[in-house]
Write a protein that holds these residues in place. Structure first.
Motif, short mmCIF file in Angstrom:
data_model
loop_
_atom_site.label_atom_id
_atom_site.label_comp_id
_atom_site.label_asym_id
_atom_site.label_seq_id
_atom_site.Cartn_x
_atom_site.Cartn_y
_atom_site.Cartn_z
N SER A 27 0.81 -1.22 0.00
CA SER A 27 0.00 0.00 0.00
C SER A 27 0.84 1.26 0.00
O SER A 27 0.36 2.34 -0.36
N ASN A 28 2.11 1.16 0.38
CA ASN A 28 2.99 2.32 0.37
C ASN A 28 3.65 2.58 -0.99
O ASN A 28 4.34 3.58 -1.13
N TYR A 29 3.43 1.68 -1.95
CA TYR A 29 4.17 1.76 -3.20
C TYR A 29 3.29 1.86 -4.44
O TYR A 29 3.81 1.96 -5.55
N TYR A 30 1.96 1.83 -4.26
CA TYR A 30 1.09 1.93 -5.43
C TYR A 30 1.32 3.22 -6.21
O TYR A 30 1.15 3.26 -7.42
N ALA A 31 1.71 4.28 -5.52
CA ALA A 31 1.83 5.58 -6.17
C ALA A 31 3.03 5.68 -7.10
O ALA A 31 3.03 6.50 -8.04
N GLN A 32 4.06 4.84 -6.90
CA GLN A 32 5.32 5.09 -7.60
C GLN A 32 5.22 5.06 -9.13
O GLN A 32 5.74 5.96 -9.78
N PRO A 33 4.54 4.07 -9.75
CA PRO A 33 4.44 4.14 -11.21
C PRO A 33 3.42 5.17 -11.70
O PRO A 33 3.31 5.42 -12.90
N LEU A 34 2.67 5.77 -10.76
CA LEU A 34 1.63 6.73 -11.12
C LEU A 34 2.06 8.17 -10.89
O LEU A 34 1.26 9.10 -11.08
N LEU A 91 -6.37 3.96 2.90
CA LEU A 91 -6.50 3.71 1.46
C LEU A 91 -7.81 4.28 0.91
O LEU A 91 -7.85 4.84 -0.19
N LEU A 92 -8.88 4.14 1.69
CA LEU A 92 -10.17 4.69 1.26
C LEU A 92 -10.13 6.21 1.17
O LEU A 92 -10.71 6.81 0.25
N LEU A 93 -9.42 6.85 2.10
CA LEU A 93 -9.28 8.31 2.05
C LEU A 93 -8.51 8.73 0.80
O LEU A 93 -8.90 9.68 0.10
N VAL A 105 -2.38 12.94 3.39
CA VAL A 105 -2.97 12.54 4.68
C VAL A 105 -3.33 11.05 4.64
O VAL A 105 -3.00 10.28 5.56
N GLY A 106 -4.02 10.63 3.58
CA GLY A 106 -4.39 9.22 3.45
C GLY A 106 -3.18 8.32 3.38
O GLY A 106 -3.14 7.25 4.01
N THR A 107 -2.16 8.76 2.65
CA THR A 107 -0.92 8.00 2.56
C THR A 107 -0.27 7.86 3.93
O THR A 107 0.23 6.79 4.30
N GLY A 108 -0.27 8.95 4.70
CA GLY A 108 0.32 8.91 6.03
C GLY A 108 -0.38 7.94 6.96
O GLY A 108 0.27 7.18 7.70
N ILE A 109 -1.72 7.91 6.92
CA ILE A 109 -2.49 7.00 7.77
C ILE A 109 -2.23 5.55 7.36
O ILE A 109 -1.97 4.67 8.20
#
Length: 401
Positions: A27-34, A91-93, A105-109
């Protein structure tokens, strides 16, 4: 101190714990290719959107230091299930966030509570028989590392099928489902240390003072993950720009190359069980440095990029698994606290590597990234070269094996 754990550690339970560990950390890495897509969507620079990676790693480090030690104090099944649910809420946030600020904020939680992976790992080590502990740690770490790397492939694929939010909706649902399964299958487990929470946190710092091997392995872990993060943070920027112009889905597929390297985690754990920890660590740092030679040609050759990914990921995971196999031999009653201290150092290193990588790419492009990665690899090798000669050679310290 006394501990109670019900039910044996079966292969099925190891597989479930490995899957959960990988899902939580992914869940901490989904953003990297995006990152380039998010940069365009919110009309911000690469450096600003790169804060998503940095916030994830710093929040994860905070959870490691403040939450993971509680695994030596609380009933672990209840703690694990609760953390999975709270991570899903983050993740929902993120999935519904209308701004980059709320994504942060969502990433931090999510990252704060995804340290549940580091509660599962020492639990598995505690439940394992001594002669198979390295193997079990390697299996759980394979799950964790596959989660980190395949997260990119999954995120890129789901983004191509829907949009960048799709992966977060799907991940939240799967996380909640996994929490329910873990509630049913995970055995009850609790230690009674007789420590207050402040004393528990203080004892983590005491371990750094008391255990030279722990200090060395924590520093090596932070440096190895900084090298890993330098590569993966800027990968999306490289592959989305000329001459490649790849889509999110295609960029995500490069995570498969990294996943092949991650499978070395099991082998590294087995070698550690056989007393080959120093050999694996030395070889790992040599390969981390050599990996940047083909990576230097990644702007001209995809073959060179894939070779570099394979070598770097194999080396980084071998060093990491060996580090953890060694520290778990130091204090059996303090495995959660050892994990907390080690992984805090690990993710502080990762956050530092991400910041350096994004800044280097902005200032000097891919060549800047290669320069930073190679420099950190040399620093890590020098730290190991000096540190391995100074750790104790006697007693209960693992380097004596």
């Amino acid at each position: 101190m006394h501990a109670r754990t019900h039910a044996p550690l079966t292969p099925a339970l190891v597989a479930l714990m490995a899957f959960t560990t990988g899902l939580a950390v992914a869940s901490n890495y989904y953003a990297q290719p995006l990152l380039h897509t998010l940069s365009q969507h919110f009309q911000v620079s690469a450096a600003h959107v790169g804060l998503i990676v940095t916030v994830a790693q710093l929040s994860y480090a905070t959870g490691l230091m403040l939450l993971v030690p509680l695994g030596d104090l609380l009933e672990r099944r209840r703690m694990i299930v609760t953390m999975l649910v709270l991570s899903a809420c983050g993740l929902l946030l993120t999935a519904s966030a209308p701004s980059l600020g709320l994504i942060l904020v969502g990433t931090g939680i999510t990252a704060l509570f995804s340290v549940v992976a580091q509660v599962l790992l020492p639990l598995a080590a505690t439940m394992a028989q001594p002669h198979e502990r390295g193997k079990v740690v390697g299996s759980i770490m394979s799950g964790l590392l596959l989660g980190i790397l395949l997260a990119r492939t999954v995120a890129g694929t789901l983004s191509a099928l829907g949009d960048w939010r799709t992966v977060y909706w799907c991940a939240a649902g799967l996380m909640l489902l996994t929490a329910a399964v873990m509630r049913l299958r995970l055995p009850s487990s609790q230690q009674h240390l007789g420590l207050s929470y402040p004393a528990l946190l203080g004892s983590v710092l005491q371990l750094f003072v008391q255990e030279p091997v722990f200090r060395l392995r924590a520093l090596l872990g932070g440096l190895s993950f900084s090298v890993f993060s330098v590569l993966w943070t800027s990968m999306a920027f490289l592959l989305s720009s000329p001459p490649w112009h790849f889509s999110d889905g295609t960029i995500g597929l490069f995570g498969l190359a990294g996943a092949a390297g991650a499978l070395a985690a099991n082998g590294a754990g087995r070698l550690a069980d056989k007393g080959k920890a120093q050999w694996v660590t030395t070889g790992g740092w040599v390969l981390l440095g050599l990996a940047w030679l083909p990576l230097a040609f990644a702007q001209q050759s995809l073959v060179a990029l894939v070779v570099g990914i394979l070598v770097l990921d194999l080396a980084a995971q071998a060093v990491h698994v060996t580090n953890q196999s060694m520290i778990y031999r130091l204090r059996p009653d303090a495995r959660n606290r050892l994990t907390a201290g080690y992984m805090t150092s690990y993710f502080i290193g990762g956050a530092t590597g991400s910041l350096l990588s994004a800044s280097a790419f902005n200032l000097a492009g891919w060549n800047g990234v290669v320069g930073v990665g190679a420099t950190l690899s040399v620093i890590g090798w020098l730290v190991w070269l000096v540190g391995s000669r100074r750790v104790p050679k006697h007693g209960h310290h693992p380097e004596a094996h």
